[in-house]
Motif scaffolding. Structure first.
Motif, PDB file in Angstrom:
ATOM      1  N   UNK A   1       6.902  -5.006  -6.561  1.00 18.14           N
ATOM      2  CA  UNK A   1       6.171  -4.076  -7.411  1.00 18.14           C
ATOM      3  C   UNK A   1       4.685  -4.431  -7.329  1.00 18.14           C
ATOM      4  N   UNK A   2       3.958  -3.716  -6.496  1.00 17.19           N
ATOM      5  CA  UNK A   2       2.546  -4.024  -6.242  1.00 17.19           C
ATOM      6  C   UNK A   2       1.679  -3.833  -7.484  1.00 17.19           C
ATOM      7  N   UNK A   3       1.952  -2.805  -8.273  1.00 17.09           N
ATOM      8  CA  UNK A   3       1.174  -2.540  -9.483  1.00 17.09           C
ATOM      9  C   UNK A   3       1.269  -3.722 -10.449  1.00 17.09           C
ATOM     10  N   UNK A   4       2.468  -4.283 -10.621  1.00 14.80           N
ATOM     11  CA  UNK A   4       2.636  -5.378 -11.576  1.00 14.80           C
ATOM     12  C   UNK A   4       1.820  -6.601 -11.169  1.00 14.80           C
ATOM     13  N   UNK A   5       1.681  -6.849  -9.866  1.00 15.53           N
ATOM     14  CA  UNK A   5       0.905  -8.009  -9.427  1.00 15.53           C
ATOM     15  C   UNK A   5      -0.597  -7.788  -9.545  1.00 15.53           C
ATOM     16  N   UNK A   6      -1.037  -6.553  -9.567  1.00 12.58           N
ATOM     17  CA  UNK A   6      -2.467  -6.303  -9.763  1.00 12.58           C
ATOM     18  C   UNK A   6      -2.881  -6.661 -11.194  1.00 12.58           C
ATOM     19  N   UNK A   7      -1.907  -6.697 -12.136  1.00 13.75           N
ATOM     20  CA  UNK A   7      -2.186  -7.080 -13.528  1.00 13.75           C
ATOM     21  C   UNK A   7      -2.732  -8.508 -13.629  1.00 13.75           C
ATOM     22  N   UNK A   8      -2.410  -9.343 -12.650  1.00 13.63           N
ATOM     23  CA  UNK A   8      -2.897 -10.724 -12.629  1.00 13.63           C
ATOM     24  C   UNK A   8      -4.429 -10.745 -12.647  1.00 13.63           C
ATOM     25  N   UNK A   9      -5.029  -9.779 -11.974  1.00 11.86           N
ATOM     26  CA  UNK A   9      -6.485  -9.705 -11.856  1.00 11.86           C
ATOM     27  C   UNK A   9      -7.011  -8.792 -12.956  1.00 11.86           C
ATOM     28  N   UNK A  10      -7.053  -9.280 -14.123  1.00 11.81           N
ATOM     29  CA  UNK A  10      -7.382  -8.611 -15.388  1.00 11.81           C
ATOM     30  C   UNK A  10      -8.186  -7.320 -15.240  1.00 11.81           C
TER      31      UNK A  10
END
Length: 135
Positions: free
Chosen positions: A71-80
């Protein structure tokens, strides 16, 4: 690059039992900043830097053919506060058999074409990796 609407990267692969596995995913956010995510079975804790994030995946199924989804979107959450724009590259750093790599708009087994499934008695499964879930 993947279209912004295709947010699940999938691969069909077979990882031998006992083998370590890691994959680097290069993504770009809407500010055109390049980001890297490293998914791995060899580390036990998350590691975060400004452009890079290492994420442990201890429960990765091995010894069977696996449709592995990221899930690419969920990992972008890491970068606030950043929003996913595109998938730029993937690099698999493992001894495994890779059958295909593709992207999809949603995570649903019924969206996988019948021709992608292996026939006969071959054991196969689906697994999704999302940020925040060690599944």
């Amino acid at each position: 690059s993947s279209a912004a609407s295709d947010v699940y990267k999938r691969q069909q692969l077979h990882i031998p039992i006992g083998s370590p596995w890691s994959m680097e995913i290069g993504m770009t956010d809407i500010s055109k900043t390049k980001r890297r995510i490293n998914l791995t079975t060899t580390v036990g804790k998350e590691e975060s830097k400004y452009f890079f994030f290492k994420y442990p995946v201890p429960q990765l199924e091995k010894g069977i053919w696996l449709f592995l989804g990221i899930d690419l979107i969920s990992f972008m959450e890491v970068f606030k506060g950043q929003v996913f724009r595109s998938l730029d590259h993937i690099s698999i750093n493992s001894c495994c058999r890779l059958r295909r790599v593709f992207t999809m708009k949603q995570w649903n087994q019924y969206d996988i074409p019948n021709s992608y499934w292996l026939s006969g008695e071959i054991q196969q499964a689906m697994q999704l990796i999302q940020y925040g879930s060690k599944k």
